[in-house]
Write an enzyme that holds these catalytic residues in place. Structure first.
Site, short mmCIF file in Angstrom:
data_model
loop_
_atom_site.label_atom_id
_atom_site.label_comp_id
_atom_site.label_asym_id
_atom_site.label_seq_id
_atom_site.Cartn_x
_atom_site.Cartn_y
_atom_site.Cartn_z
N GLU A 104 18.31 103.43 -72.84
CA GLU A 104 18.73 104.36 -71.78
C GLU A 104 20.07 104.94 -72.23
O GLU A 104 21.10 104.28 -72.11
CB GLU A 104 18.94 103.59 -70.46
CG GLU A 104 17.73 102.85 -69.96
CD GLU A 104 16.75 103.77 -69.26
OE1 GLU A 104 17.13 104.90 -68.90
OE2 GLU A 104 15.60 103.37 -69.10
N CYS A 146 25.89 108.93 -66.31
CA CYS A 146 25.05 109.46 -67.39
C CYS A 146 24.38 110.76 -66.97
O CYS A 146 24.10 111.61 -67.79
CB CYS A 146 24.02 108.42 -67.81
SG CYS A 146 23.01 107.84 -66.44
P1 NAD Z 1 28.34 102.01 -75.59
O1 NAD Z 1 27.19 102.52 -76.35
O2 NAD Z 1 29.68 102.09 -76.20
O3 NAD Z 1 28.13 100.47 -75.20
C1 NAD Z 1 27.03 100.03 -74.45
C2 NAD Z 1 26.85 98.54 -74.68
O4 NAD Z 1 26.40 98.32 -76.02
C3 NAD Z 1 28.12 97.71 -74.53
O5 NAD Z 1 27.83 96.49 -73.91
C4 NAD Z 1 28.56 97.49 -75.97
O6 NAD Z 1 29.34 96.33 -76.16
C5 NAD Z 1 27.20 97.34 -76.64
N1 NAD Z 1 27.22 97.60 -78.09
C6 NAD Z 1 28.04 98.42 -78.78
N2 NAD Z 1 27.70 98.41 -80.10
C7 NAD Z 1 26.65 97.57 -80.23
C8 NAD Z 1 25.85 97.14 -81.32
N3 NAD Z 1 26.05 97.60 -82.56
N4 NAD Z 1 24.84 96.28 -81.09
C9 NAD Z 1 24.59 95.83 -79.83
N5 NAD Z 1 25.33 96.18 -78.76
C10 NAD Z 1 26.35 97.05 -78.95
O7 NAD Z 1 28.26 102.77 -74.21
P2 NAD Z 1 29.33 102.74 -73.04
O8 NAD Z 1 30.50 103.54 -73.49
O9 NAD Z 1 29.54 101.36 -72.57
O10 NAD Z 1 28.57 103.52 -71.88
C11 NAD Z 1 28.61 104.88 -71.71
C12 NAD Z 1 27.36 105.52 -72.26
O11 NAD Z 1 26.22 104.98 -71.59
C13 NAD Z 1 27.30 107.01 -72.00
O12 NAD Z 1 26.79 107.64 -73.15
C14 NAD Z 1 26.30 107.12 -70.86
O13 NAD Z 1 25.66 108.36 -70.78
C15 NAD Z 1 25.36 106.02 -71.17
N6 NAD Z 1 24.61 105.65 -69.98
C16 NAD Z 1 23.27 105.91 -69.93
C17 NAD Z 1 22.56 105.62 -68.77
C18 NAD Z 1 21.08 105.88 -68.66
O14 NAD Z 1 20.47 105.37 -67.75
N7 NAD Z 1 20.49 106.64 -69.57
C19 NAD Z 1 23.21 105.06 -67.69
C20 NAD Z 1 24.58 104.83 -67.79
C21 NAD Z 1 25.27 105.10 -68.94
#
Ligand code: NAD
Length: 525
Positions: free
Chosen positions: A233, A267
């Site tokens: 997502e 998002c």
């Molecule tokens: P992010 O991608 O930086 O992190 C998300 C999660 O992934 C965190 O828990 C992080 O620690 C983990 N992570 C980071 N690198 C990783 C790796 N290599 N392996 C495994 N896990 C890893 O995102 P964020 O900044 O926390 O959130 C914001 C983003 O989320 C925005 O792009 C937003 O649009 C998106 N988002 C999408 C939805 C949806 O439903 N599509 C909903 C909310 C937020």
């Protein structure tokens, strides 16, 4: 050696309000192994029993509402009421899932086709250990619903909350511990991207990740190593389209809300607005008037006078500033001031934007509402689709049928007509992305069923002589099998008759309607 600490910093005040030790990669592996061991116990419980336990969790969430909104308020800087919206959406989803799950997860009998003497069934079995990796923008409502859906389906779960909102992770862990019947079946691991990476490498049976597109790509790559199924997502750049017949007052009010709610850190926030030229000036005037209503600030009180808190993740500030600088350098025109105070921004409205700008192409995730004038709805749709993202979209028009026709042309996985963001709050509507916004769905029947794999079985007595299977298996039944296939599936009377009549004719070297050629056929391009 002491584990590295994850500090909890309130983004509104900059004060530290707690900490937790990060989970080591070894401990992440132990958590996955423990959940694998406890999986047979949880999946062996009846669905009714699991629902009973999750209902206790639902009651706990409501009982603990004030502690929950208190932590969300400090962890994200959002108002207590915005924290309550997260909780509300979570509780609503859990309640509806608990009532729908018995219907959705029920074993289904399916047609056995021509196997007339067999009974065929599909069961929905859990995967095993589900890893849920969550982001920071709605740290409760993007962590709990997938976790609860996975549990409801019979999986055990290892949850990794975002490092940016680690306090909510600790809160979730505490809540789980308050329901002793649930505690053995969920683990929460704390920490940064390295902890997330360790979790994907610990061989869970399914990974459900919400976060940014670049992280989603890394997780998919890591998951490929073990062929672990993933649901991603990811980010968005949702377009809002204002048509000729739109209710402009409502569009401006709720469009501004969609852009600035949660400080734009949604998002599916309104990240770009396309307005047909005949309505452009009036819409801009109204949008500005509505923007003035958004007050920025922070309080721990239950009722806040502020509708916008700080940016939660310090890294996000740089993205917002970069997008603004790039847009202004390329000729965009600010309609509001840009006031930045620590992690706080005022709501920003900007026009004269175009698709050469990062602001119109990349996810900004901040309180900016870029408005663009378009010739007509055709141009609006073309521009809406000029994006690598495809999460949601909104279309505004009084003629709802026409608005839906326009919405149908937008490349997104969900749209809302005459509102913003709201489709995410409907538990029965599957939510997810197309293009680089990911795949997999949260919410709706699909959001639960993704945590199951279909298991099929057929039962009956050993094949009878006149079973179709027996006829197909035994030699010498070419023409009989052809006749059955033709009669049952033939798409015209002629075809049915032709296949049936072959049964009564001798094999021949000459091919006509009723005979079969037995000479080898030569085939070339
Ligand atoms: P992010 O991608 O930086 O992190 C998300 C999660 O992934 C965190 O828990 C992080 O620690 C983990 N992570 C980071 N690198 C990783 C790796 N290599 N392996 C495994 N896990 C890893 O995102 P964020 O900044 O926390 O959130 C914001 C983003 O989320 C925005 O792009 C937003 O649009 C998106 N988002 C999408 C939805 C949806 O439903 N599509 C909903 C909310 C937020």
């Amino acid at each position: 050696m002491e584990n590295e600490k994850l500090l909890f910093i309130n983004p509104a005040t900059g004060t530290k309000f707690g900490e937790v030790s990060m989970t080591t990669p070894e401990a992440v592996q132990i958590a996955v192994d423990e959940m694998r061991k406890s999986f047979p116990v949880w999946s062996g419980k009846s669905l009714r029993e699991r629902i009973g336990i999750l209902r206790k969790f639902q009651a706990l969430l409501i009982d603990q509402r004030d502690e929950i909104t208190n932590i969300l308020n400090q962890d994200c800087g959002k108002s207590r009421q915005d924290g309550l919206i997260e909780l509300f959406v979570t509780v609503d989803m859990l309640a509806q899932y608990c009532s729908q799950a018995p219907k959705w997860l029920r074993k289904k009998r399916v047609s056995s086709g021509l196997y007339l003497f067999k009974k065929c069934f599909v069961e929905h079995r859990p995967y095993g250990v589900v890893a849920v990796i969550a982001p920071w923008n709605y740290p409760l409502t993007l962590a709990l619903p997938p976790m609860l859906a996975a549990l409801l389906a019979g999986n055990t779960v290892v949850l990794k909350p975002s490092e940016v909102t680690g306090a909510t992770g600790v809160l979730i862990e505490r809540l789980i511990k308050q329901v002793p019947e649930l505690t053995p079946f969920v683990r929460v691991v704390h920490g940064n991207s390295m902890v997330g990476a360790a979790l994907t490498q610990a061989k869970p049976d399914y990974i459900f990740m919400t976060g940014s597109t670049p992280t989603g790509k890394k997780i998919m790559q890591a998951a490929a190593e073990n062929l672990t199924p993933v649901a991603l997502e990811l980010g968005g750049k949702d377009a809002m389209i204002v048509l000729e017949d739109a209710d402009l007052e409502a569009a401006a009010r709720w469009g501004a809300w969609g852009a600035f709610f949660n400080t734009g850190q949604t998002c599916m926030a309104v990240e770009r607005v396309y307005v047909v030229e005949s309505k452009y000036d009036e819409f801009v005037k109204l949008a500005l008037a509505n923007t003035k209503e958004f007050k920025t600030g922070y309080t721990t009180d239950l009722n806040s006078p502020y509708s916008m808190g700080p940016v939660t993740d310090p890294r996000q500030v740089k993205t917002i500033e970069r997008h603004l600088e790039d847009a202004l350098a390329k000729g965009a025109h600010l309609l509001t001031e840009v006031k930045k105070d620590g992690m706080f921004f005022n709501p920003i409205v900007i026009e004269n934007v175009n698709h050469s700008m990062l602001l119109m192409k990349e996810e900004t995730f901040g309180p900016i509402m870029p408005i663009m004038k378009v010739k007509n709805e055709i141009e609006a749709v073309e521009l809406a689709n000029d994006s690598r993202y495809g999460l949601g979209a909104s279309v505004w028009g009084r003629d709802i049928k026409h608005a839906k026709e326009v919405a149908d042309k937008v490349e997104a996985s969900s749209v809302i007509i005459n509102d913003s963001i709201a489709q995410f709050g409907v538990p029965m509507l599957p939510f997810g992305g197309v293009k680089e916004s990911g795949f997999g769905r949260t919410h709706g029947q699909e959001g639960l069923m993704q945590f199951t794999r279909p298991f099929s079985y057929a039962v009956g007595n050993p094949p009878f002589k006149w079973d179709i299977a027996t006829i197909l298996r035994e030699n010498g039944h070419y023409k009989l099998a052809t006749a059955i296939m033709g009669v049952v599936y033939g798409t015209s009377l002629r075809q049915k008759w032709q296949t049936l009549s072959q049964l009564f004719h001798k094999t021949s070297n000459v091919t006509n309607e009723t005979t079969v050629n037995t000479e080898p056929i030569k085939i070339s391009e």
